[in-house]
Design an enzyme around this catalytic site. Structure first.
Site, PDB file in Angstrom:
ATOM      1  N   SER A  67       0.814  -1.223   0.000  1.00 15.14           N
ATOM      2  CA  SER A  67       0.000   0.000   0.000  1.00 15.14           C
ATOM      3  C   SER A  67       0.844   1.270   0.000  1.00 15.14           C
ATOM      4  CB  SER A  67      -0.928   0.020   1.218  1.00 15.14           C
ATOM      5  OG  SER A  67      -0.185   0.231   2.411  1.00 15.14           O
TER       6      SER A  67
ATOM      7  N   ARG B 249       1.234  -5.357   6.583  1.00 21.11           N
ATOM      8  CA  ARG B 249       1.404  -5.668   7.995  1.00 21.11           C
ATOM      9  C   ARG B 249       0.086  -6.173   8.588  1.00 21.11           C
ATOM     10  NH1 ARG B 249       0.862  -0.247   7.431  1.00 21.11           N
ATOM     11  NH2 ARG B 249      -0.705   0.799   8.745  1.00 21.11           N
TER      12      ARG B 249
ATOM     13  N   ALA C  75      20.562  -2.943  -1.046  1.00 17.23           N
ATOM     14  CA  ALA C  75      21.180  -1.682  -1.451  1.00 17.23           C
ATOM     15  C   ALA C  75      20.389  -0.513  -0.902  1.00 17.23           C
ATOM     16  CB  ALA C  75      21.255  -1.586  -2.973  1.00 17.23           C
TER      17      ALA C  75
ATOM     18  N   ASN D 236      20.132   2.162  -2.446  1.00 16.66           N
ATOM     19  CA  ASN D 236      19.492   2.775  -3.612  1.00 16.66           C
ATOM     20  C   ASN D 236      19.618   1.820  -4.789  1.00 16.66           C
ATOM     21  OD1 ASN D 236      19.119   4.565  -6.044  1.00 16.66           O
ATOM     22  ND2 ASN D 236      18.895   6.108  -4.451  1.00 16.66           N
ATOM     23  N   MET D 237      18.533   1.629  -5.518  1.00 15.12           N
ATOM     24  CA  MET D 237      18.488   0.652  -6.603  1.00 15.12           C
ATOM     25  C   MET D 237      18.726   1.255  -7.987  1.00 15.12           C
ATOM     26  SD  MET D 237      17.691  -2.377  -5.321  1.00 15.12           S
ATOM     27  CE  MET D 237      17.179  -3.030  -3.718  1.00 15.12           C
TER      28      MET D 237
ATOM     29  N   HIS E 190      14.925  14.780   0.644  1.00 15.92           N
ATOM     30  CA  HIS E 190      13.822  13.843   0.431  1.00 15.92           C
ATOM     31  C   HIS E 190      12.505  14.465   0.894  1.00 15.92           C
ATOM     32  CE1 HIS E 190      17.101  10.881   0.094  1.00 15.92           C
ATOM     33  NE2 HIS E 190      16.238  10.176  -0.614  1.00 15.92           N
TER      34      HIS E 190
ATOM     35  N   LYS F 145       9.767  10.922   4.934  1.00 15.21           N
ATOM     36  CA  LYS F 145      10.886   9.994   5.138  1.00 15.21           C
ATOM     37  C   LYS F 145      11.272   9.988   6.608  1.00 15.21           C
ATOM     38  CE  LYS F 145      15.404   8.631   3.319  1.00 15.21           C
ATOM     39  NZ  LYS F 145      14.954   7.218   3.178  1.00 15.21           N
TER      40      LYS F 145
END
EC number: 1.17.1.8
Length: 272
Positions: free
Chosen positions: A13, A38, A125, A127-128, A158, A162
């Protein structure tokens, strides 16, 4: 023809969960096999398509990790450290690939996750994206080429939702800079300045975190000396870059031996 890879998505979601679903829908190489949330979430038991405001797609949102992963080749996970540990343990039990984009983990939490790599493939990682991982390598090389007359600062921005700082990507960049200089990041990291801090310590690697609006992700590595500055910069304008990178990681890991990998492995950018 290769059979599409069956992918389970956690935190379906959320921002990244939704983006991953959309990205999977545009690919012939992967298919959505399970959608996880969850326990107690409003979407549990609902058809994912309807929960997303669309049409039925025959995938029910579940909180049963083991059942979801038993019918999946890989699970992609952008959740929380505690949840990621549970997913790592479950993925190892059934031999599923675990692609992890979760950030904000402690060294102890990372060790718990990496311990599962003895019998499973883990790609983790901060960051992908291809661009960020190239930036990591560039940061390491520039830091190695410059002496301590160049102060290093990592500035990250950001969105206002976050929850961790510095970002996982900022820490990746800091680690790269420290490695380039042949030092431990823990020994030179400066993550907070407030009040009368005194002069900057030579050799420190500073971090600045900005939070606001809907910024997807911006990272700058500043090398500043007397009379000149170098800035390496990456801007992500769309979360799809992270989703595409995560799917690339899952497909890359499909026939790999058990172990802990990162995006530098996936992209062929690792030194040596």
């Amino acid at each position: 023809m290769t059979t599409p890879m069956k992918i389970a998505i956690t935190g379906v979601s959320g921002r990244m969960g939704r983006m991953l679903v959309d990205t999977i829908d545009t690919s012939d190489a992967v298919t959505l096999s399970a959608a996880l949330e969850r326990p107690g979430h409003d979407w549990i038991g609902r058809d994912l398509g309807l929960a997303l405001g669309g049409t039925e797609r025959g995938v029910l949102v579940s909180d049963d990790i083991d059942s979801a992963l038993a019918d999946s080749e890989a699970v992609i996970d952008f959740t929380s450290p505690a949840a990621t540990i549970r997913f790592a343990q479950a993925a190892a039990r059934v031999g599923a690939i675990h692609v992890i984009g979760t950030t904000g983990m402690t060294e102890q939490e990372i060790a718990q996750i990496d311990a599962q790599a003895a019998g499973a493939v883990i790609v983790r990682a901060g960051n992908m994206s291809l661009g960020v991982n190239l930036l990591v390598q560039l940061t390491k090389r520039v830091a190695a080429a410059l002496d301590e007359d160049f102060d290093i600062e990592v500035i990250e921005s950001h969105h206002n939702q976050k929850v961790d700082a510095p970002s996982g990507t900022a820490l990746m960049l800091g680690e790269a800079a420290a490695e380039g200089r042949g030092v431990s990041l823990d020994a030179v990291s400066d993550r907070g300045r407030d009040g009368l801090t005194g002069a900057r310590q030579k050799g420190d690697i500073g971090f600045v975190s900005v939070r606001g609006g809907d910024i997807v992700g911006e990272h700058d590595v500043l090398f500043a000396a007397q009379g000149e500055r170098i800035t390496l910069r990456h801007v992500a304008s769309d979360r799809s870059v992270f989703a595409r990178g995560a799917l690339k990681a899952a497909l890359w890991a499909r026939h790999r031996a058990p172990g802990a990998y990162d995006m530098l492995d996936v992209l062929g950018l690792k030194d040596g």
